[in-house]
Motif scaffolding. Structure first.
Motif, mmCIF file in Angstrom:
data_model
loop_
_atom_site.group_PDB
_atom_site.id
_atom_site.type_symbol
_atom_site.label_atom_id
_atom_site.label_comp_id
_atom_site.label_asym_id
_atom_site.label_seq_id
_atom_site.Cartn_x
_atom_site.Cartn_y
_atom_site.Cartn_z
ATOM 1 N N ALA A 1 0.345 11.345 1.474
ATOM 2 C CA ALA A 1 -0.760 10.387 0.674
ATOM 3 C C ALA A 1 -1.143 10.872 -0.537
ATOM 4 N N TYR A 2 -1.116 10.084 -1.526
ATOM 5 C CA TYR A 2 -1.550 10.533 -2.760
ATOM 6 C C TYR A 2 -2.130 9.401 -3.732
ATOM 7 N N HIS B 1 6.759 11.622 4.306
ATOM 8 C CA HIS B 1 5.508 10.864 4.526
ATOM 9 C C HIS B 1 4.339 11.631 3.792
ATOM 10 N N LYS C 1 0.861 -1.295 0.234
ATOM 11 C CA LYS C 1 0.073 0.092 0.059
ATOM 12 C C LYS C 1 0.873 1.068 -0.083
ATOM 13 N N VAL C 2 2.076 1.191 -0.403
ATOM 14 C CA VAL C 2 3.041 2.403 -0.415
ATOM 15 C C VAL C 2 3.732 2.272 -1.889
ATOM 16 N N VAL D 1 -2.866 6.155 -1.732
ATOM 17 C CA VAL D 1 -1.952 5.402 -1.018
ATOM 18 C C VAL D 1 -1.032 6.044 -0.420
ATOM 19 N N ASP D 2 0.022 5.541 0.460
ATOM 20 C CA ASP D 2 0.838 6.118 1.220
ATOM 21 C C ASP D 2 2.048 6.459 0.246
#
Length: 117
Positions: free
Chosen positions: A89-90, A87, A40-41, A93-94
């Motif tokens: 979000a976009y 860090h 998820k990154v 997702v992270d």
């Protein structure tokens, strides 16, 4: 992790990469990392050998709306490499944004009024 992940499980960061490529084609190209270890990154990294990494980091940080207060600075490799990590979000997702730059040695640091910087 139980069993191998499928490519479908990486759809989130892959979609985010597509968005980033469409939304910011004018920005310096980062190294891109999408891995089943962190499904998820989306990781973007900038290295001094490919661009002015800290200036590029700032361009990307601004574009991705990563707040300056969440950016971490540290030095690694026995003080030879400076690192910025942010860090955010976009695209759902992270995002992990990292930049690496070589720390100038005392021998190559600029001299101001005869005194090493």
């Amino acid at each position: 992790m139980t069993g191998a992940r499928t490519l479908d499980e990486l759809a989130g960061p892959l979609r985010a990469l597509r968005l980033v490529a469409c939304d910011f084609p004018h920005l310096p190209a980062p190294n891109v990392d999408v891995t089943p270890l962190y499904p998820k990154v989306l990781r973007l990294s900038l290295h001094e050998t490919t661009c002015d990494s800290f200036a590029a980091f700032e361009q990307w940080r601004h574009a991705l709306a990563i707040e300056p207060g969440v950016v971490d600075f540290h030095v690694q490799c026995n003080g030879r490499t400076s690192v910025l990590v942010g860090h955010g979000a976009y695209g759902g997702v992270d995002i992990e944004l990292t930049a690496y730059a070589t720390v100038p040695s005392v021998d190559t640091a600029p001299v101001v009024l005869g005194v090493p910087a």
